[in-house]
Design a protein around this motif. Structure first.
Motif, short mmCIF file in Angstrom:
data_model
loop_
_atom_site.label_atom_id
_atom_site.label_comp_id
_atom_site.label_asym_id
_atom_site.label_seq_id
_atom_site.Cartn_x
_atom_site.Cartn_y
_atom_site.Cartn_z
N SER A 108 40.65 58.02 53.38
CA SER A 108 40.85 58.19 54.84
C SER A 108 39.53 58.25 55.59
O SER A 108 39.27 59.16 56.38
CB SER A 108 41.68 59.45 55.12
OG SER A 108 42.93 59.37 54.48
N LEU A 109 38.69 57.27 55.35
CA LEU A 109 37.36 57.22 55.97
C LEU A 109 37.42 56.51 57.32
O LEU A 109 38.22 55.59 57.52
CB LEU A 109 36.38 56.47 55.07
CG LEU A 109 36.16 57.04 53.68
CD1 LEU A 109 35.32 56.08 52.84
CD2 LEU A 109 35.50 58.41 53.76
N SER A 110 36.55 56.91 58.21
CA SER A 110 36.44 56.24 59.50
C SER A 110 35.74 54.89 59.32
O SER A 110 35.02 54.68 58.34
CB SER A 110 35.64 57.10 60.49
OG SER A 110 34.27 57.15 60.09
N ASP A 111 35.93 54.01 60.28
CA ASP A 111 35.25 52.71 60.24
C ASP A 111 33.73 52.91 60.20
O ASP A 111 33.03 52.17 59.52
CB ASP A 111 35.61 51.88 61.47
CG ASP A 111 37.05 51.38 61.44
OD1 ASP A 111 37.63 51.31 60.34
OD2 ASP A 111 37.57 51.05 62.51
N GLU A 112 33.26 53.89 60.95
CA GLU A 112 31.82 54.15 61.00
C GLU A 112 31.27 54.52 59.62
O GLU A 112 30.21 54.05 59.21
CB GLU A 112 31.52 55.26 62.01
CG GLU A 112 30.07 55.33 62.42
CD GLU A 112 29.56 54.06 63.10
OE1 GLU A 112 28.38 53.74 62.89
OE2 GLU A 112 30.31 53.39 63.83
N LEU A 113 31.99 55.37 58.89
CA LEU A 113 31.53 55.77 57.55
C LEU A 113 31.62 54.61 56.56
O LEU A 113 30.75 54.47 55.70
CB LEU A 113 32.33 56.97 57.05
CG LEU A 113 31.94 58.32 57.64
CD1 LEU A 113 32.90 59.40 57.16
CD2 LEU A 113 30.51 58.68 57.29
N VAL A 114 32.64 53.80 56.69
CA VAL A 114 32.80 52.68 55.74
C VAL A 114 31.63 51.71 55.85
O VAL A 114 31.24 51.10 54.86
CB VAL A 114 34.15 51.96 55.97
CG1 VAL A 114 34.24 50.68 55.16
CG2 VAL A 114 35.29 52.88 55.59
N LYS A 115 31.04 51.60 57.02
CA LYS A 115 29.87 50.72 57.18
C LYS A 115 28.75 51.11 56.22
O LYS A 115 27.97 50.26 55.80
CB LYS A 115 29.35 50.77 58.62
CG LYS A 115 30.27 50.10 59.61
CD LYS A 115 29.71 50.22 61.02
CE LYS A 115 30.70 49.70 62.03
NZ LYS A 115 30.22 49.88 63.41
N ASN A 116 28.69 52.39 55.85
CA ASN A 116 27.65 52.85 54.92
C ASN A 116 27.78 52.23 53.53
O ASN A 116 26.80 52.15 52.80
CB ASN A 116 27.69 54.37 54.79
CG ASN A 116 27.20 55.09 56.01
OD1 ASN A 116 26.90 54.49 57.03
ND2 ASN A 116 27.10 56.40 55.92
N ILE A 117 28.99 51.88 53.15
CA ILE A 117 29.20 51.35 51.79
C ILE A 117 29.66 49.91 51.77
O ILE A 117 29.92 49.35 50.71
CB ILE A 117 30.20 52.22 51.00
CG1 ILE A 117 31.54 52.33 51.72
CG2 ILE A 117 29.61 53.59 50.71
CD1 ILE A 117 32.64 52.98 50.92
N ASP A 118 29.74 49.29 52.92
CA ASP A 118 30.22 47.91 53.00
C ASP A 118 29.05 46.94 52.83
O ASP A 118 28.80 46.10 53.67
CB ASP A 118 30.93 47.69 54.33
CG ASP A 118 31.86 46.49 54.30
OD1 ASP A 118 32.14 45.98 53.20
OD2 ASP A 118 32.29 46.07 55.38
#
Length: 131
Positions: A108-118
């Motif tokens: 349940s991660l935010s889009d902003e946090l997912v950018k860190n691992i994308d």
């Protein structure tokens, strides 16, 4: 979650070792830390077992992963990021890794946090675009 269980697999035109070597170069060019390279075939051979070439690479950036672990501590089960290069029985080499959308949904991660691992897909493209 879906038919691939959140795992993306794509073919590599290189051996398992060269696939990982090329990915390491791309990661290091982005100042991404290599935490471990595990030659699972070699480890199997140490105990008398046979395994086709298989190598696991663990990598990441603490400044990128830590905010995710602050938001959802159990994501540490999937961090650092990992890629698996493996040879299939038909001799084809594959590179497999977790889909960042899968991790987003799982934790349940935010889009902003997912950018860190994308970062995996663009780096794979970079590492394998020039043969």
């Amino acid at each position: 979650m879906n038919e691939n269980n959140g795992i993306i697999s794509q073919p590599s035109s290189y051996s398992v070792a060269e696939t990982i070597d090329r990915l390491i170069v791309a990661l290091q060019a982005k100042s991404i830390t290599i935490f471990a390279r595990i030659d699972q075939q070699a480890e199997a051979e140490k105990v008398g077992l046979r395994l086709l070439p298989t190598q696991l690479l663990l990598f990441g950036k603490p400044e990128a992963g830590t905010p995710l672990m602050v938001a959802e501590p159990t994501i540490a089960l999937d961090l650092p990021l990992k890629v698996l290069a493996w040879e299939a029985t038909d001799g084809k080499v594959w590179l497999s890794y977790n889909d960042s959308d899968y991790l987003k949904q799982r934790f349940s991660l935010s889009d902003e946090l997912v950018k860190n691992i994308d970062v995996i897909a663009p780096l794979i493209h970079q590492a394998f675009s020039s043969k």
